[in-house]
Design a protein around this motif. Structure first.
Motif, short mmCIF file in Angstrom:
data_model
loop_
_atom_site.label_atom_id
_atom_site.label_comp_id
_atom_site.label_asym_id
_atom_site.label_seq_id
_atom_site.Cartn_x
_atom_site.Cartn_y
_atom_site.Cartn_z
N SER A 145 0.81 -1.23 0.00
CA SER A 145 0.00 0.00 0.00
C SER A 145 0.83 1.27 0.00
O SER A 145 1.99 1.27 0.44
CB SER A 145 -0.91 0.02 1.23
N PRO A 146 0.23 2.38 -0.44
CA PRO A 146 0.92 3.67 -0.42
C PRO A 146 1.43 4.03 0.97
O PRO A 146 0.77 3.77 1.98
CB PRO A 146 -0.17 4.65 -0.87
N GLY A 147 2.62 4.63 1.00
CA GLY A 147 3.21 5.09 2.25
C GLY A 147 4.01 4.04 3.00
O GLY A 147 4.73 4.37 3.95
N GLU A 148 3.93 2.79 2.59
CA GLU A 148 4.63 1.71 3.28
C GLU A 148 6.09 1.64 2.82
O GLU A 148 6.40 1.92 1.67
CB GLU A 148 3.96 0.36 3.02
N SER A 149 6.97 1.22 3.71
CA SER A 149 8.37 0.98 3.38
C SER A 149 8.47 -0.32 2.60
O SER A 149 8.04 -1.37 3.07
CB SER A 149 9.20 0.87 4.66
N LEU A 150 9.02 -0.24 1.41
CA LEU A 150 9.16 -1.42 0.56
C LEU A 150 10.00 -2.49 1.25
O LEU A 150 9.58 -3.65 1.37
CB LEU A 150 9.77 -1.00 -0.77
N ARG A 151 11.14 -2.13 1.72
CA ARG A 151 12.05 -3.09 2.37
C ARG A 151 11.45 -3.68 3.64
O ARG A 151 11.48 -4.88 3.86
CB ARG A 151 13.36 -2.38 2.67
N GLN A 152 10.88 -2.82 4.49
CA GLN A 152 10.31 -3.29 5.75
C GLN A 152 9.16 -4.25 5.51
O GLN A 152 9.05 -5.27 6.18
CB GLN A 152 9.84 -2.09 6.58
N ARG A 153 8.30 -3.94 4.55
CA ARG A 153 7.17 -4.82 4.25
C ARG A 153 7.63 -6.19 3.74
O ARG A 153 7.04 -7.21 4.06
CB ARG A 153 6.21 -4.18 3.25
N VAL A 179 7.24 4.68 -6.49
CA VAL A 179 7.86 4.89 -5.19
C VAL A 179 8.18 6.37 -4.98
O VAL A 179 8.21 7.15 -5.93
CB VAL A 179 9.14 4.05 -5.03
N GLN A 180 8.42 6.71 -3.75
CA GLN A 180 8.90 8.04 -3.37
C GLN A 180 9.91 7.85 -2.25
O GLN A 180 10.07 6.74 -1.73
CB GLN A 180 7.74 8.93 -2.92
N ASP A 181 10.59 8.92 -1.87
CA ASP A 181 11.61 8.85 -0.82
C ASP A 181 12.55 7.67 -1.06
O ASP A 181 12.83 6.88 -0.16
CB ASP A 181 10.96 8.76 0.56
N LEU A 182 13.05 7.59 -2.28
CA LEU A 182 13.94 6.51 -2.70
C LEU A 182 15.37 6.80 -2.27
O LEU A 182 15.89 7.88 -2.53
CB LEU A 182 13.87 6.37 -4.23
N THR A 183 15.98 5.84 -1.59
CA THR A 183 17.39 5.95 -1.19
C THR A 183 18.12 4.74 -1.74
O THR A 183 17.74 3.61 -1.46
CB THR A 183 17.54 6.01 0.34
N CYS A 228 17.56 -8.40 3.08
CA CYS A 228 17.17 -8.15 1.69
C CYS A 228 18.35 -7.52 0.96
O CYS A 228 18.83 -6.48 1.39
CB CYS A 228 16.01 -7.16 1.61
N HIS A 229 18.78 -8.13 -0.11
CA HIS A 229 19.76 -7.50 -0.99
C HIS A 229 19.00 -7.17 -2.27
O HIS A 229 18.65 -8.07 -3.04
CB HIS A 229 20.92 -8.44 -1.28
N LEU A 230 18.71 -5.89 -2.46
CA LEU A 230 17.84 -5.46 -3.54
C LEU A 230 18.50 -4.38 -4.39
O LEU A 230 19.19 -3.51 -3.87
CB LEU A 230 16.53 -4.90 -2.96
N HIS A 231 18.25 -4.46 -5.69
CA HIS A 231 18.67 -3.41 -6.62
C HIS A 231 17.42 -2.88 -7.31
O HIS A 231 16.48 -3.64 -7.58
CB HIS A 231 19.67 -3.94 -7.64
N VAL A 232 17.41 -1.59 -7.57
CA VAL A 232 16.23 -0.92 -8.08
C VAL A 232 16.55 -0.18 -9.38
O VAL A 232 17.66 0.31 -9.56
CB VAL A 232 15.67 0.07 -7.02
N ILE A 233 15.56 -0.13 -10.24
CA ILE A 233 15.59 0.73 -11.41
C ILE A 233 14.30 1.54 -11.37
O ILE A 233 13.21 0.96 -11.26
CB ILE A 233 15.67 -0.05 -12.74
N HIS A 284 21.87 -0.02 -5.72
CA HIS A 284 21.56 -0.83 -4.55
C HIS A 284 20.52 -0.11 -3.70
O HIS A 284 20.76 1.01 -3.25
CB HIS A 284 22.84 -1.08 -3.73
N LEU A 285 19.39 -0.74 -3.49
CA LEU A 285 18.28 -0.11 -2.75
C LEU A 285 18.50 -0.17 -1.25
O LEU A 285 18.70 -1.26 -0.69
CB LEU A 285 16.96 -0.81 -3.09
N PHE A 286 18.47 0.99 -0.62
CA PHE A 286 18.44 1.03 0.84
C PHE A 286 16.97 0.98 1.29
O PHE A 286 16.61 0.17 2.12
CB PHE A 286 19.13 2.28 1.38
#
Length: 160
Positions: free
Chosen positions: A20-28, A50-54, A99-104, A116-118
């Motif tokens: 859902s919107p507003g949720e942390s991708l990694r934490q979820r 996404v937003q607030d991407l680090t 989680c070891h994640l990479h994002v585009i 590398h997604l934080f």
């Protein structure tokens, strides 16, 4: 085989998640994995926004080990289109899911960024497909050579 380690794995369950919107991708992802007892998995696909991407990239000319001065951390407010997410979820040395994640992701201009997604917060939606793998003896440990946590495979099977 020198310079290469491997372990044959078997496929397990498959999941499709809608975050859902507003949720942390990694934490979820970590919370979901704990809830369904998923300790080894690969990200098959992910789309959404996404937003607030680090995320980070390794600086040109960097040498090993990878240390904070050799990385460039990017923080983007967004929103951005999530074009791809790849990676895996494995237990670390303490048995916790890592989680070891990479994002585009892309800006509204069409410029594409990645690394590398934080973490990131879901903007409108995020749909992720995970595939469980059965992989005894596969964990993530800190690599002294690389300076970052990497896959560690126990050598408990004879080489073919």
């Amino acid at each position: 085989m020198q310079g290469l380690w491997y372990k044959q794995v078997e496929q397990g369950r498959r999941f499709i998640l809608k975050i859902s919107p507003g949720e942390s991708l990694r934490q979820r992802l970590v919370e979901f994995a704990k809830e369904v007892r998923l300790d080894h998995a690969v990200v098959v696909s992910a789309v959404g926004s996404v937003q607030d991407l680090t995320f980070r990239g390794i600086k040109a000319g960097a040498k090993l080990p990878v240390t904070p001065p050799r990385m460039h951390v990017h923080e983007l407010a967004g929103p951005l289109e999530l074009l791809a997410l790849t990676g895996n979820l494995l237990p670390d040395e303490r048995g916790e899911i890592d989680c070891h994640l990479h994002v585009i992701a892309s800006r509204s201009s069409g410029d594409v960024l990645g690394g590398h997604l934080f973490d990131a917060k879901v903007f409108a939606t995020c749909e992720v497909v995970l595939s469980e793998i059965h992989a005894e003896g596969v964990e993530r440990h800190l690599s002294r050579t690389g300076g970052i946590p990497t896959v560690f495979i126990t050598d408990d099977e004879p080489a073919p």
